[in-house]
Design a protein around this motif. Structure first.
Motif, mmCIF file in Angstrom:
data_model
loop_
_atom_site.group_PDB
_atom_site.id
_atom_site.type_symbol
_atom_site.label_atom_id
_atom_site.label_comp_id
_atom_site.label_asym_id
_atom_site.label_seq_id
_atom_site.Cartn_x
_atom_site.Cartn_y
_atom_site.Cartn_z
ATOM 1 N N ALA A 105 0.850 -1.185 -0.070
ATOM 2 C CA ALA A 105 0.119 -0.069 0.048
ATOM 3 C C ALA A 105 0.768 1.261 -0.013
ATOM 4 O O ALA A 105 0.695 2.329 -0.527
ATOM 5 N N ARG A 106 1.858 1.060 0.837
ATOM 6 C CA ARG A 106 2.813 2.372 0.851
ATOM 7 C C ARG A 106 3.605 2.639 -0.719
ATOM 8 O O ARG A 106 3.617 3.768 -1.082
ATOM 9 N N TYR A 107 3.867 1.586 -1.345
ATOM 10 C CA TYR A 107 4.592 1.907 -2.452
ATOM 11 C C TYR A 107 3.598 2.329 -3.544
ATOM 12 O O TYR A 107 3.770 3.227 -4.466
ATOM 13 N N LEU A 108 2.195 1.809 -3.405
ATOM 14 C CA LEU A 108 1.183 2.150 -4.619
ATOM 15 C C LEU A 108 0.568 3.496 -4.165
ATOM 16 O O LEU A 108 0.467 4.388 -5.072
ATOM 17 N N THR A 109 0.593 3.874 -2.801
ATOM 18 C CA THR A 109 0.418 5.348 -2.517
ATOM 19 C C THR A 109 1.258 6.197 -3.082
ATOM 20 O O THR A 109 1.007 7.311 -3.503
ATOM 21 N N ARG A 110 2.608 6.071 -2.795
ATOM 22 C CA ARG A 110 3.506 6.855 -3.143
ATOM 23 C C ARG A 110 3.514 7.118 -4.716
ATOM 24 O O ARG A 110 4.278 8.022 -5.381
ATOM 25 N N SER A 111 3.032 6.043 -5.517
ATOM 26 C CA SER A 111 2.976 6.250 -6.819
ATOM 27 C C SER A 111 1.690 6.939 -7.453
ATOM 28 O O SER A 111 1.337 7.270 -8.424
ATOM 29 N N GLY A 112 0.900 7.439 -6.359
ATOM 30 C CA GLY A 112 -0.239 8.362 -6.640
ATOM 31 C C GLY A 112 -1.678 7.572 -6.729
ATOM 32 O O GLY A 112 -2.614 8.103 -6.687
ATOM 33 N N TYR A 113 -1.555 6.206 -6.204
ATOM 34 C CA TYR A 113 -2.770 5.506 -6.151
ATOM 35 C C TYR A 113 -3.404 5.789 -4.956
ATOM 36 O O TYR A 113 -2.826 6.259 -3.599
ATOM 37 N N ARG A 114 -4.842 5.622 -4.932
ATOM 38 C CA ARG A 114 -5.539 5.709 -3.665
ATOM 39 C C ARG A 114 -5.737 4.273 -2.998
ATOM 40 O O ARG A 114 -6.210 3.381 -3.659
ATOM 41 N N THR A 115 -5.288 3.931 -1.785
ATOM 42 C CA THR A 115 -5.443 2.309 -1.290
ATOM 43 C C THR A 115 -6.121 2.333 -0.066
ATOM 44 O O THR A 115 -6.228 3.255 0.700
ATOM 45 N N ARG A 116 -6.535 1.109 -0.299
ATOM 46 C CA ARG A 116 -7.137 0.381 1.122
ATOM 47 C C ARG A 116 -6.595 -0.782 1.324
ATOM 48 O O ARG A 116 -6.166 -1.363 0.519
ATOM 49 N N THR A 117 -6.691 -1.477 2.550
ATOM 50 C CA THR A 117 -6.137 -2.617 2.761
ATOM 51 C C THR A 117 -7.052 -3.482 3.586
ATOM 52 O O THR A 117 -8.235 -3.082 4.222
ATOM 53 N N PRO A 142 -16.205 -5.855 -13.317
ATOM 54 C CA PRO A 142 -15.532 -6.224 -12.352
ATOM 55 C C PRO A 142 -13.780 -5.458 -12.416
ATOM 56 O O PRO A 142 -13.582 -5.264 -13.559
ATOM 57 N N PRO A 143 -13.389 -5.331 -11.090
ATOM 58 C CA PRO A 143 -12.057 -4.628 -11.201
ATOM 59 C C PRO A 143 -10.996 -5.467 -11.571
ATOM 60 O O PRO A 143 -11.097 -6.760 -11.848
ATOM 61 N N ALA A 144 -9.895 -4.842 -12.324
ATOM 62 C CA ALA A 144 -8.875 -5.994 -12.562
ATOM 63 C C ALA A 144 -8.277 -6.385 -11.234
ATOM 64 O O ALA A 144 -8.456 -5.981 -9.924
ATOM 65 N N VAL A 145 -7.685 -7.403 -11.381
ATOM 66 C CA VAL A 145 -7.065 -8.378 -9.982
ATOM 67 C C VAL A 145 -5.584 -8.733 -10.467
ATOM 68 O O VAL A 145 -5.528 -9.385 -11.684
ATOM 69 N N ILE A 146 -4.800 -8.547 -9.617
ATOM 70 C CA ILE A 146 -3.504 -9.119 -9.656
ATOM 71 C C ILE A 146 -3.306 -10.098 -8.650
ATOM 72 O O ILE A 146 -3.419 -9.758 -7.206
ATOM 73 N N SER A 153 9.432 -8.058 -5.596
ATOM 74 C CA SER A 153 9.888 -6.790 -5.437
ATOM 75 C C SER A 153 8.709 -5.805 -5.484
ATOM 76 O O SER A 153 7.770 -5.676 -6.534
ATOM 77 N N PRO A 154 8.247 -4.976 -4.444
ATOM 78 C CA PRO A 154 7.527 -3.838 -4.689
ATOM 79 C C PRO A 154 7.172 -2.913 -5.801
ATOM 80 O O PRO A 154 6.268 -2.734 -6.296
ATOM 81 N N GLY A 155 8.468 -2.870 -5.960
ATOM 82 C CA GLY A 155 8.618 -1.840 -7.271
ATOM 83 C C GLY A 155 8.093 -2.513 -8.378
ATOM 84 O O GLY A 155 7.475 -1.883 -9.203
ATOM 85 N N GLU A 156 8.529 -3.970 -8.638
ATOM 86 C CA GLU A 156 7.875 -4.657 -9.633
ATOM 87 C C GLU A 156 6.298 -4.870 -9.785
ATOM 88 O O GLU A 156 5.608 -4.677 -10.678
ATOM 89 N N LEU A 157 5.807 -4.924 -8.611
ATOM 90 C CA LEU A 157 4.280 -4.832 -8.322
ATOM 91 C C LEU A 157 3.714 -3.649 -8.735
ATOM 92 O O LEU A 157 2.610 -3.809 -9.465
ATOM 93 N N VAL A 158 4.123 -2.553 -8.360
ATOM 94 C CA VAL A 158 3.780 -1.441 -9.093
ATOM 95 C C VAL A 158 3.763 -1.273 -10.352
ATOM 96 O O VAL A 158 2.743 -0.822 -11.231
#
Length: 257
Positions: free
Chosen positions: A48-60, A104-108, A136-141
């Motif tokens: 979530a931190r990596y995604l938020t830093r990339s500008g996405y809005r996240t929930r867990t 439906p949403p995309a899913v990884i 790697s979180p960077g790869e996931l983003v």
């Protein structure tokens, strides 16, 4: 480990109490909503931190039941979904989410190494991609960005960043100086892109190791210094007095547009 406020599901997508100083405030409202589902709090928080830093809005969410409730309450654009969840498993969550919404949403999927059957089942149920743990979180983003682009062709890659004679083209993976391509390594480009996408913001070497290299607990940050030095030698008119990649004494580095 306490959950980061950036990824606290209770806050919702846009709670003003959430500290988003590491995110991209001007872009966040326009970026996708992502639900991160994993029963390991450290994994969910890191993603979530990596995604938020990339500008996405996240929930867990830490389990399937909570994930379904959050997805019904405010549908996400993409779900990062661990297959191995307590109670309602990840594949059941995927199936129910797909049935519940006409779009439906995309899913990884996050799967364990060697669990090929889970990956095949997930893809057949409609998952868009999968990542094998550990990852790697960077790869996931990067995977998130790629999936969202495929889902919505209008969300094409960001346009090149142009700063005077310097052009940084993330989509083409190129750096140009006065129109001439500068040979940079993949990591040098990743570092330059990350800094340039956060103009004027200072980052410590630890933050850069986490955000660019994907190492959240790496003690030797000298590799950041080495990459900055090499990058300056390639793009700066005077590397001893850098115009773009500047040192912030006592902190780290920033990109000055």
């Amino acid at each position: 480990m306490a959950a980061s406020p950036l990824s606290d599901a209770r806050t919702g997508w846009d709670d003003p109490a959430v500290d988003r100083s590491d995110a991209l405030p001007a872009q966040a409202a326009d970026r996708a909503r992502i639900l991160v589902v994993d029963d390991e709090p450290t994994v969910a928080d890191l993603v979530a931190r990596y995604l938020t830093r990339s500008g996405y809005r996240t929930r867990t969410a830490g389990d399937g039941e909570t994930a379904l409730a959050l997805a019904a309450e405010e549908p996400p654009d993409l779900i990062v979904l661990d297959v191995m969840l307590p109670g309602i498993g990840g594949l059941d969550v995927l199936r129910r989410v797909a049935e519940r919404r006409p779009d439906p949403p995309a899913v990884i999927l996050l799967t364990a190494r060697g669990e090929e059957s889970d990956r095949i089942s997930g893809l057949r149920l409609g998952a868009d991609d999968y990542v094998v743990k550990p990852f790697s979180p960077g790869e996931l983003v990067a995977r998130v960005e790629a999936v969202l682009r495929r889902r919505d062709p209008s969300q094409s890659a960001a346009p090149p960043l142009v700063h005077g004679p310097l052009t940084i083209d993330g989509a083409a993976r190129r750096v140009l100086l006065d129109g001439v391509e500068v040979p940079v390594t993949q990591r040098e480009l990743d570092l330059l892109l990350f800094l340039a996408r956060h103009p004027g913001q200072a980052f410590s070497r630890d933050q850069l190791m986490e955000s660019v290299w994907g190492y959240g607990f790496y003690t030797d940050t000298s590799t950041v210094t080495v990459h900055v030095r090499r990058l300056r030698a390639k793009i700066e008119p005077d590397p001893t007095h850098p115009r773009w990649v500047q040192t912030v004494w006592g902190i780290g580095y920033r990109f000055q547009p």
